[in-house]
Structures are given as C-alpha cells and as structure tokens.
Scaffold this active site. Structure first.
Site, PDB file in Angstrom:
ATOM      1  N   ASP A  21     -36.626 -77.505  48.088  1.00 38.54           N
ATOM      2  CA  ASP A  21     -37.379 -78.740  47.834  1.00 38.54           C
ATOM      3  C   ASP A  21     -37.875 -78.795  46.388  1.00 38.54           C
ATOM      4  O   ASP A  21     -38.092 -77.757  45.766  1.00 38.54           O
ATOM      5  CB  ASP A  21     -38.557 -78.812  48.828  1.00 38.54           C
ATOM      6  N   ASN A  69     -33.392 -87.573  55.771  1.00 44.00           N
ATOM      7  CA  ASN A  69     -33.029 -87.901  54.381  1.00 44.00           C
ATOM      8  C   ASN A  69     -32.154 -89.169  54.265  1.00 44.00           C
ATOM      9  O   ASN A  69     -32.026 -89.724  53.178  1.00 44.00           O
ATOM     10  CB  ASN A  69     -32.344 -86.718  53.683  1.00 44.00           C
TER      11      ASN A  69
HETATM   12  C1  IPE Z   1     -36.721 -81.245  53.448  1.00 42.51           C
HETATM   13  O1  IPE Z   1     -37.109 -81.776  52.220  1.00 42.51           O
HETATM   14  C2  IPE Z   1     -35.263 -81.455  53.643  1.00 42.51           C
HETATM   15  C3  IPE Z   1     -34.383 -80.716  52.721  1.00 42.51           C
HETATM   16  C4  IPE Z   1     -34.754 -79.836  51.853  1.00 42.51           C
HETATM   17  C5  IPE Z   1     -32.988 -81.018  52.880  1.00 42.51           C
HETATM   18  P1  IPE Z   1     -37.766 -83.217  52.113  1.00 42.51           P
HETATM   19  O2  IPE Z   1     -38.159 -83.392  50.692  1.00 42.51           O
HETATM   20  O3  IPE Z   1     -36.875 -84.234  52.681  1.00 42.51           O
HETATM   21  O4  IPE Z   1     -39.042 -83.062  53.053  1.00 42.51           O
HETATM   22  P2  IPE Z   1     -40.338 -83.975  53.252  1.00 42.51           P
HETATM   23  O5  IPE Z   1     -39.869 -85.313  53.686  1.00 42.51           O
HETATM   24  O6  IPE Z   1     -41.046 -84.056  51.943  1.00 42.51           O
HETATM   25  O7  IPE Z   1     -41.138 -83.266  54.275  1.00 42.51           O
HETATM   26  C1  IPE Z   2     -34.891 -81.475  47.809  1.00 42.14           C
HETATM   27  O1  IPE Z   2     -35.548 -82.046  46.733  1.00 42.14           O
HETATM   28  C2  IPE Z   2     -33.487 -82.001  47.973  1.00 42.14           C
HETATM   29  C3  IPE Z   2     -33.259 -82.769  49.195  1.00 42.14           C
HETATM   30  C4  IPE Z   2     -34.141 -83.039  50.118  1.00 42.14           C
HETATM   31  C5  IPE Z   2     -31.919 -83.269  49.397  1.00 42.14           C
HETATM   32  P1  IPE Z   2     -36.242 -83.453  46.859  1.00 42.14           P
HETATM   33  O2  IPE Z   2     -35.245 -84.505  46.521  1.00 42.14           O
HETATM   34  O3  IPE Z   2     -36.920 -83.613  48.152  1.00 42.14           O
HETATM   35  O4  IPE Z   2     -37.325 -83.367  45.709  1.00 42.14           O
HETATM   36  P2  IPE Z   2     -38.826 -83.902  45.737  1.00 42.14           P
HETATM   37  O5  IPE Z   2     -39.464 -83.333  46.954  1.00 42.14           O
HETATM   38  O6  IPE Z   2     -38.743 -85.399  45.795  1.00 42.14           O
HETATM   39  O7  IPE Z   2     -39.420 -83.404  44.472  1.00 42.14           O
HETATM   40 MG    MG Z   3     -38.760 -83.180  48.853  1.00 45.17          MG
END
Ligand code: IPE
Ligand code: IPE
Ligand code: MG
Length: 247
Positions: A21, A69
């Site tokens: 993340d 997602n």
């Molecule tokens: C969790 O990350 C899913 C992945 C890393 C694929 P998110 O960024 O989607 O999680 P939330 O929504 O902030 O909890």
């Molecule tokens: C994790 O990084 C990647 C996926 C969930 C695919 P994020 O895209 O959630 O990054 P933040 O949380 O917005 O910084």
């Molecule tokens: Mg995230």
C-alpha cells in the site's frame, strides 16, 4: 549490525503475506500521477520476491488488486491491468532464474482477457519451479474466498459427497484459494495504515501483524528483513500462557 544477519534462519515464517500500500501517496509526494507510484511499486515487488526466495521463505502472497479496487477511477484500473501484463512479461525471466513458481488467488477469470491470459501463461511457464511460491492476490478478497469455499461445500452437501457434520476447520481450509499452503505467520502492510482491507480473513486468524510507515515503492530487502526480525521477537501463544510455551 547488518539487519539480515539478525534473522534466525531456523525460525523463518513459511508464509509471508503483504498488503502493498501507498503507491498513490508516494507518487503524490513526488508530484506525479498515481500510476507513476504503481509503476515504481514493481521494483519493490521484484526485490521483496527475490529477498524472500533467497532467505528460504516458502510462500509469499502479495495483495495486488482487491475486489474493492474496481471502485477506483476507470483509468487507474485499466492502467493497473496493463501494468500487470507488462510486469508479467518483464519479470518472467527473473522468476525462472530464481526458481519461483507463480500462482494466483482471487476471481482471476473476471480480469480483462489480456491480463487473464498473460497470467495463465506465466503460471504455466513457472509451474515446475520449486524454491518459492509467489501468490498474486488479484481480484481477491477474504470474504470472496470464504464465500466461494462455502458455495463449493454447499454443492457437495447438496449432492451428498460431504456430510454437514464433516465440515470442520480443516475441510474449510481445503476449499479456500490457499488450499495446501500453511497460513501466513506474518502479514506486512506498508504505508502506515493499520487495517486488513478484506485480505486473507480466515487464514490470518493467528497471523502476526506488522505495520510500517514506508510507502510500497520505497520498500526494499532490508524492510523485509526488519519485519522478519520483529516477527521473530514476538511470542506466539495461540491461546496458551507464556509459561506453557517453555520447552
Ligand atoms: C488494499 O489497499 C488492497 C491492495 C493493496 C491491493 P487499498 O489501498 O485498496 O486499501 P484501503 O481501501 O485503503 O483499505
Ligand atoms: C496500493 O497503493 C496499490 C493498490 C491498491 C493497487 P495505493 O494505490 O492504494 O496507494 P495509496 O493508498 O492511495 O497511497
Ligand atoms: Mg491504498
């Protein structure tokens, strides 16, 4: 002292799960669009996979795309799907070199056709590799996993191949997407968030949780070593008292 040498190789977790993340925030910090963060996250995937395989970890499960997602902007979702195809092509030789077997967990057949086909091909090309299994969680959620297992079991009860009284922990685990794998002993989540976000719910009943503020694109081998050292300092009691654990 070098952090890697602090790891007790006799007490390695067999299965490490990672919620990758912080790509979006990392990109923002660099004044770039979110997709730039995802692209830079690939390096962290490569380093973490290599470090885990070198240490002797048997299973590494990376949360790459959750069921939730899909709610992201269309352009970001399609960029992620394209990036996955590119990454699979680009990293196949490294997986083969490192003797890593690729596997996917999640409702992968619902991914865009090009992504799904590339994924299946990569899985097929690495199927004889032995050193480590790399599970990519794609279109995955913990609730989905429990649901699909429940549905399969319900069908088997309906056609009398399973009796309701045979349903126990072990049987349920057999129908989850992680069948045959040990539950993860360690979960790492980057970016400072302290939540599970619908990842391996059943499988993480007794997992040690490790949260680090590092954004995923900045995560490297030494961050993995540090998480393992922290894990090895924990006392895993599984409901018992501390005294009961003494040899
Ligand atoms: C969790 O990350 C899913 C992945 C890393 C694929 P998110 O960024 O989607 O999680 P939330 O929504 O902030 O909890
Ligand atoms: C994790 O990084 C990647 C996926 C969930 C695919 P994020 O895209 O959630 O990054 P933040 O949380 O917005 O910084
Ligand atoms: Mg995230």
């Amino acid at each position: 002292m070098d952090i890697k040498s602090e790891i007790d190789l006799d007490k390695l977790p067999r299965h490490v799960a990672v919620i990758m993340d912080g790509n979006g925030r990392w990109a923002k910090q660099h004044g770039k669009p979110r997709v730039f963060g995802h692209k830079n996250g690939v390096r962290a995937v490569r380093e973490t996979t290599e470090a885990a395989a070198e240490l002797g970890i048997e299973y590494l499960t990376l949360y790459a795309f959750s069921t939730e997602n899909w709610k992201r902007p269309k352009l970001e979702v399609s960029a992620l799907m394209t990036l996955l195809v590119e990454t699979l092509h680009q990293e196949l030789s490294t997986l083969l070199k490192n003797d890593v077997r690729l596997n996917a967990i999640g409702a992968v057949e619902k991914l865009p056709a090009a992504t799904y086909e590339t994924l299946l091909k990569s899985i097929e090309s690495t199927r004889n590799n032995q050193r480590m299994t790399l599970n990519l969680a794609l279109n995955y959620s913990g609730k989905w996993d429990i649901l699909q297992a429940t549905r399969t079991i319900a069908h088997k009860v309906a056609n009398a191949t399973i009796r309701p009284e045979d349903i126990d922990d072990e049987l349920i685990a057999k129908y989850l997407s992680t069948a045959g794998m040990p539950d993860p002993e360690l979960l790492i989540r980057t970016s400072g968030e302290s939540r599970i976000s619908n990842f391996l719910l059943w499988q993480m009943a007794y997992t040690e949780l490790y949260f680090t503020p590092v954004f995923w694109p900045d995560f490297g081998k030494s961050d993995l070593y540090q998480a393992i050292v922290a894990y090895q300092q924990r006392e895993r009691r599984f409901g018992k008292t501390s005294d009961q654990l003494l040899p």
